[in-house]
Design a protein around this motif. Structure first.
Motif, PDB file in Angstrom:
ATOM      1  N   THR A   1       1.016  -1.123   0.042  1.00 30.45           N
ATOM      2  CA  THR A   1      -0.114   0.201  -0.122  1.00 30.45           C
ATOM      3  C   THR A   1       0.872   1.245  -0.050  1.00 30.45           C
ATOM      4  OG1 THR A   1      -1.735  -1.269   1.060  1.00 30.45           O
ATOM      5  CG2 THR A   1      -1.893   0.963   1.087  1.00 30.45           C
ATOM      6  N   PHE A   2       2.030   1.093   0.819  1.00 30.30           N
ATOM      7  CA  PHE A   2       2.741   2.505   0.849  1.00 30.30           C
ATOM      8  C   PHE A   2       3.594   2.756  -0.260  1.00 30.30           C
ATOM      9  CE2 PHE A   2       7.120   4.037   1.289  1.00 30.30           C
ATOM     10  CZ  PHE A   2       6.866   5.185   1.885  1.00 30.30           C
ATOM     11  N   PHE A   3       3.930   1.862  -1.039  1.00 35.46           N
ATOM     12  CA  PHE A   3       4.500   1.958  -2.758  1.00 35.46           C
ATOM     13  C   PHE A   3       3.678   2.214  -3.589  1.00 35.46           C
ATOM     14  CE2 PHE A   3       8.324   0.315  -0.407  1.00 35.46           C
ATOM     15  CZ  PHE A   3       9.294   1.259  -0.786  1.00 35.46           C
ATOM     16  N   VAL A   4       2.359   1.802  -3.650  1.00 36.80           N
ATOM     17  CA  VAL A   4       1.224   2.081  -4.552  1.00 36.80           C
ATOM     18  C   VAL A   4       0.807   3.483  -4.246  1.00 36.80           C
ATOM     19  CG1 VAL A   4      -1.039   1.796  -5.146  1.00 36.80           C
ATOM     20  CG2 VAL A   4       0.458  -0.225  -4.748  1.00 36.80           C
ATOM     21  N   VAL A   5       0.643   3.993  -2.988  1.00 31.76           N
ATOM     22  CA  VAL A   5       0.462   5.365  -2.768  1.00 31.76           C
ATOM     23  C   VAL A   5       1.580   6.441  -3.357  1.00 31.76           C
ATOM     24  CG1 VAL A   5       0.092   7.182  -1.013  1.00 31.76           C
ATOM     25  CG2 VAL A   5      -1.422   4.894  -0.811  1.00 31.76           C
ATOM     26  N   LEU A   6       2.744   5.892  -3.086  1.00 34.02           N
ATOM     27  CA  LEU A   6       4.091   6.675  -3.353  1.00 34.02           C
ATOM     28  C   LEU A   6       3.906   6.851  -4.798  1.00 34.02           C
ATOM     29  CD1 LEU A   6       6.459   7.948  -2.400  1.00 34.02           C
ATOM     30  CD2 LEU A   6       7.745   6.022  -2.695  1.00 34.02           C
ATOM     31  N   PHE A   7       3.887   5.744  -5.705  1.00 35.02           N
ATOM     32  CA  PHE A   7       3.809   5.635  -7.114  1.00 35.02           C
ATOM     33  C   PHE A   7       2.844   6.785  -7.451  1.00 35.02           C
ATOM     34  CE2 PHE A   7       6.282   1.532  -7.095  1.00 35.02           C
ATOM     35  CZ  PHE A   7       7.412   2.288  -7.792  1.00 35.02           C
ATOM     36  N   TRP A   8       1.420   6.487  -7.054  1.00 34.44           N
ATOM     37  CA  TRP A   8       0.396   7.353  -7.439  1.00 34.44           C
ATOM     38  C   TRP A   8       0.876   8.927  -7.229  1.00 34.44           C
ATOM     39  CZ3 TRP A   8      -2.571  10.619  -4.248  1.00 34.44           C
ATOM     40  CH2 TRP A   8      -3.759  11.221  -4.846  1.00 34.44           C
ATOM     41  N   TRP A   9       1.358   9.101  -6.017  1.00 34.57           N
ATOM     42  CA  TRP A   9       1.761  10.435  -5.743  1.00 34.57           C
ATOM     43  C   TRP A   9       2.843  11.226  -6.916  1.00 34.57           C
ATOM     44  CZ3 TRP A   9       6.237  13.004  -4.336  1.00 34.57           C
ATOM     45  CH2 TRP A   9       6.050  14.504  -4.071  1.00 34.57           C
ATOM     46  N   VAL A  10       3.825  10.277  -6.978  1.00 31.14           N
ATOM     47  CA  VAL A  10       4.699  10.791  -8.061  1.00 31.14           C
ATOM     48  C   VAL A  10       4.255  11.002  -9.571  1.00 31.14           C
ATOM     49  CG1 VAL A  10       6.930   9.832  -9.328  1.00 31.14           C
ATOM     50  CG2 VAL A  10       6.684   9.447  -6.826  1.00 31.14           C
ATOM     51  N   PHE A  11       3.271  10.310  -9.912  1.00 34.82           N
ATOM     52  CA  PHE A  11       2.894  10.269 -11.339  1.00 34.82           C
ATOM     53  C   PHE A  11       1.678  11.349 -11.296  1.00 34.82           C
ATOM     54  CE2 PHE A  11       4.509   5.958 -11.774  1.00 34.82           C
ATOM     55  CZ  PHE A  11       5.216   6.188 -12.853  1.00 34.82           C
ATOM     56  N   THR A  12       1.238  11.835 -10.316  1.00 34.50           N
ATOM     57  CA  THR A  12       0.057  12.819 -10.089  1.00 34.50           C
ATOM     58  C   THR A  12       0.694  14.127  -9.651  1.00 34.50           C
ATOM     59  OG1 THR A  12      -0.766  12.135  -8.211  1.00 34.50           O
ATOM     60  CG2 THR A  12      -1.752  11.131  -9.989  1.00 34.50           C
ATOM     61  N   ALA A  13       1.823  14.246  -9.223  1.00 32.34           N
ATOM     62  CA  ALA A  13       2.379  15.481  -8.596  1.00 32.34           C
ATOM     63  C   ALA A  13       2.505  16.502 -10.104  1.00 32.34           C
ATOM     64  CB  ALA A  13       3.584  15.124  -8.105  1.00 32.34           C
TER      65      ALA A  13
END
Length: 62
Positions: free
Chosen positions: A28-40
């Motif tokens: 979950t942590f890494f999915v949220v991190l990847f989501w944040w990186v791609f939507t930043a």
């Protein structure tokens, strides 16, 4: 020693859920991190990436 630990762990009821919970937290942590990186926003990324350079320039002036 390893045999003692293995026997002790087998005697604990419900211990099999802890590795599953750990994996879910990790995933979950890494999915949220990847989501944040791609939507930043790119402006924010550029602004934050220049912070160390701005601090070095201010330190040399002072």
């Amino acid at each position: 020693m390893l045999k003692f630990v293995k026997n002790h762990m087998e005697s604990i009821t419900g211990i099999e859920i802890y590795p599953i919970i750990s994996l879910l937290i990790f995933f979950t942590f890494f999915v949220v991190l990847f989501w944040w990186v791609f939507t930043a926003k790119k402006e924010y990324i550029n602004k934050v990436s220049n912070i160390p350079l701005d601090n070095q320039q201010n330190d040399t002036i002072l």
